[in-house]
Design a protein around this motif. Structure first.
Motif, PDB file in Angstrom:
ATOM      1  N   LEU A  57       0.707  -0.921   0.303  1.00 30.45           N
ATOM      2  CA  LEU A  57      -0.018  -0.248   0.123  1.00 30.45           C
ATOM      3  C   LEU A  57       0.846   1.131  -0.004  1.00 30.45           C
ATOM      4  N   LEU A  58       0.470   2.159  -0.827  1.00 26.30           N
ATOM      5  CA  LEU A  58       0.904   3.476  -0.229  1.00 26.30           C
ATOM      6  C   LEU A  58       0.451   3.953   0.733  1.00 26.30           C
ATOM      7  N   SER A  59       1.129   5.451   1.229  1.00 29.76           N
ATOM      8  CA  SER A  59       1.080   6.139   2.736  1.00 29.76           C
ATOM      9  C   SER A  59      -0.344   6.124   3.182  1.00 29.76           C
ATOM     10  N   TRP A  60      -1.188   6.886   2.122  1.00 30.83           N
ATOM     11  CA  TRP A  60      -2.163   6.657   1.801  1.00 30.83           C
ATOM     12  C   TRP A  60      -3.585   6.127   2.615  1.00 30.83           C
ATOM     13  N   TRP A  61      -3.119   4.589   2.543  1.00 29.92           N
ATOM     14  CA  TRP A  61      -4.410   3.853   2.672  1.00 29.92           C
ATOM     15  C   TRP A  61      -3.838   3.288   4.058  1.00 29.92           C
ATOM     16  N   TRP A  62      -4.974   2.889   4.881  1.00 31.55           N
ATOM     17  CA  TRP A  62      -4.687   1.484   5.673  1.00 31.55           C
ATOM     18  C   TRP A  62      -5.598   1.552   5.837  1.00 31.55           C
ATOM     19  N   LEU A  63      -6.425   0.122   6.896  1.00 32.25           N
ATOM     20  CA  LEU A  63      -6.673  -1.082   7.077  1.00 32.25           C
ATOM     21  C   LEU A  63      -8.152  -0.744   8.229  1.00 32.25           C
ATOM     22  N   ASP A  64      -9.078  -0.567   7.944  1.00 25.28           N
ATOM     23  CA  ASP A  64     -10.512  -0.203   8.841  1.00 25.28           C
ATOM     24  C   ASP A  64     -11.030  -1.784   9.106  1.00 25.28           C
ATOM     25  N   TRP A  65     -11.312  -1.825  10.059  1.00 22.87           N
ATOM     26  CA  TRP A  65     -12.007  -3.259  11.313  1.00 22.87           C
ATOM     27  C   TRP A  65     -13.642  -2.555  11.416  1.00 22.87           C
ATOM     28  N   ARG A  66     -14.373  -3.511  10.252  1.00 19.02           N
ATOM     29  CA  ARG A  66     -15.806  -2.707  11.421  1.00 19.02           C
ATOM     30  C   ARG A  66     -16.726  -3.422  11.515  1.00 19.02           C
ATOM     31  N   ASP A  67     -17.350  -3.201  13.187  1.00 16.23           N
ATOM     32  CA  ASP A  67     -18.099  -3.657  14.566  1.00 16.23           C
ATOM     33  C   ASP A  67     -19.169  -3.834  13.868  1.00 16.23           C
ATOM     34  N   ARG A  68     -20.514  -4.285  15.019  1.00 11.40           N
ATOM     35  CA  ARG A  68     -21.302  -5.581  14.369  1.00 11.40           C
ATOM     36  C   ARG A  68     -22.678  -4.289  14.036  1.00 11.40           C
ATOM     37  N   SER A  69     -22.399  -3.137  15.075  1.00 12.11           N
ATOM     38  CA  SER A  69     -22.547  -1.796  13.975  1.00 12.11           C
ATOM     39  C   SER A  69     -22.497  -1.094  13.010  1.00 12.11           C
ATOM     40  N   GLY A  70     -22.244  -1.742  12.653  1.00  8.20           N
ATOM     41  CA  GLY A  70     -21.398  -1.109  11.033  1.00  8.20           C
ATOM     42  C   GLY A  70     -20.241   0.080  11.113  1.00  8.20           C
ATOM     43  N   ARG A  71     -20.364   0.623  12.377  1.00  4.86           N
ATOM     44  CA  ARG A  71     -19.239   1.391  12.478  1.00  4.86           C
ATOM     45  C   ARG A  71     -17.445   0.972  11.954  1.00  4.86           C
ATOM     46  N   LEU A  72     -17.070   1.621  11.684  1.00  2.00           N
ATOM     47  CA  LEU A  72     -15.666   1.995  11.420  1.00  2.00           C
ATOM     48  C   LEU A  72     -14.457   1.946  11.911  1.00  2.00           C
ATOM     49  N   TRP A  73     -13.237   1.253  12.670  1.00  2.51           N
ATOM     50  CA  TRP A  73     -12.479   1.684  13.438  1.00  2.51           C
ATOM     51  C   TRP A  73     -10.558   1.351  12.216  1.00  2.51           C
ATOM     52  N   ARG A  74     -10.052   2.283  12.682  1.00  2.00           N
ATOM     53  CA  ARG A  74      -8.622   2.372  12.259  1.00  2.00           C
ATOM     54  C   ARG A  74      -7.949   1.410  12.697  1.00  2.00           C
ATOM     55  N   VAL A  75      -7.393   0.257  12.302  1.00  2.00           N
ATOM     56  CA  VAL A  75      -6.378  -1.266  13.171  1.00  2.00           C
ATOM     57  C   VAL A  75      -4.360  -0.575  12.598  1.00  2.00           C
ATOM     58  N   PRO A  76      -4.815  -0.356  14.150  1.00  2.00           N
ATOM     59  CA  PRO A  76      -2.923   0.472  13.989  1.00  2.00           C
ATOM     60  C   PRO A  76      -2.540  -0.882  13.511  1.00  2.00           C
ATOM     61  N   GLU A  77      -0.820  -0.110  13.170  1.00  2.00           N
ATOM     62  CA  GLU A  77      -0.099  -1.078  12.534  1.00  2.00           C
ATOM     63  C   GLU A  77       1.411  -0.958  12.956  1.00  2.00           C
ATOM     64  N   THR A  78       1.357  -1.849  13.186  1.00  2.00           N
ATOM     65  CA  THR A  78       3.269  -3.023  14.242  1.00  2.00           C
ATOM     66  C   THR A  78       3.741  -2.438  13.573  1.00  2.00           C
ATOM     67  N   PRO A  79       5.264  -2.608  13.518  1.00  2.00           N
ATOM     68  CA  PRO A  79       5.900  -2.010  12.313  1.00  2.00           C
ATOM     69  C   PRO A  79       6.925  -3.010  13.107  1.00  2.00           C
ATOM     70  N   ARG A  80       7.209  -4.187  11.240  1.00  2.00           N
ATOM     71  CA  ARG A  80       8.349  -5.713  11.299  1.00  2.00           C
ATOM     72  C   ARG A  80       8.814  -5.751  10.703  1.00  2.00           C
ATOM     73  N   ARG A  81       9.894  -5.408  11.396  1.00  2.00           N
ATOM     74  CA  ARG A  81      11.405  -5.697  10.764  1.00  2.00           C
ATOM     75  C   ARG A  81      11.718  -6.609  10.467  1.00  2.00           C
TER      76      ARG A  81
END
Length: 120
Positions: free
Chosen positions: A96-120
């Motif tokens: 992904l490019l820097s302006w893309w991220w991952l969202d998680w959807r809860d039961r109500s349909g609300r979206l939450w941004r998933v924090p990314e953990t750096p992996r070396r």
């Protein structure tokens, strides 16, 4: 002549109305258990490589609904489905490019941004 009560009861039964309030209704099907997601980012030549999967403590049969979202307004996968379904043991990987991220959807349909953990 047919009694009016009989006709009203017959009409109620044919229209799907319940004649007795004592008939229990079934609870809505909650579906599979929802589980949170882990996301690991690794630097790539262009952008970053993002790997995401269910957390290890998720119960068997659980799922997560996720999508990639863009600051420019798009998302992947595109509608009509609009979400990836993750299951235990499954890992998805995207570059992904820097302006893309991952969202998680809860039961109500609300979206939450998933924090990314750096992996070396």
């Amino acid at each position: 002549m047919i009694p009016i009560r009989f006709l009203l009861l017959l009409l109620a039964l044919l229209s799907g109305a319940r004649a007795s309030p004592l008939v229990p209704s079934l609870p809505p099907n909650p579906g599979p258990a929802l589980c949170r997601v882990l996301a690991h980012a690794t630097p790539a030549v262009v952008g970053r490589r993002l790997e995401f999967s269910l957390r290890p403590d998720c119960p068997p049969g659980s799922v997560a609904y996720v999508r990639l979202s863009s600051k420019l307004g798009g998302s992947q996968p595109e509608p009509p489905t609009g979400f990836y379904t993750l299951r235990p043991g499954q890992t998805l990987t995207y570059t992904l490019l820097s302006w893309w991220w991952l969202d998680w959807r809860d039961r109500s349909g609300r979206l939450w941004r998933v924090p990314e953990t750096p992996r070396r």
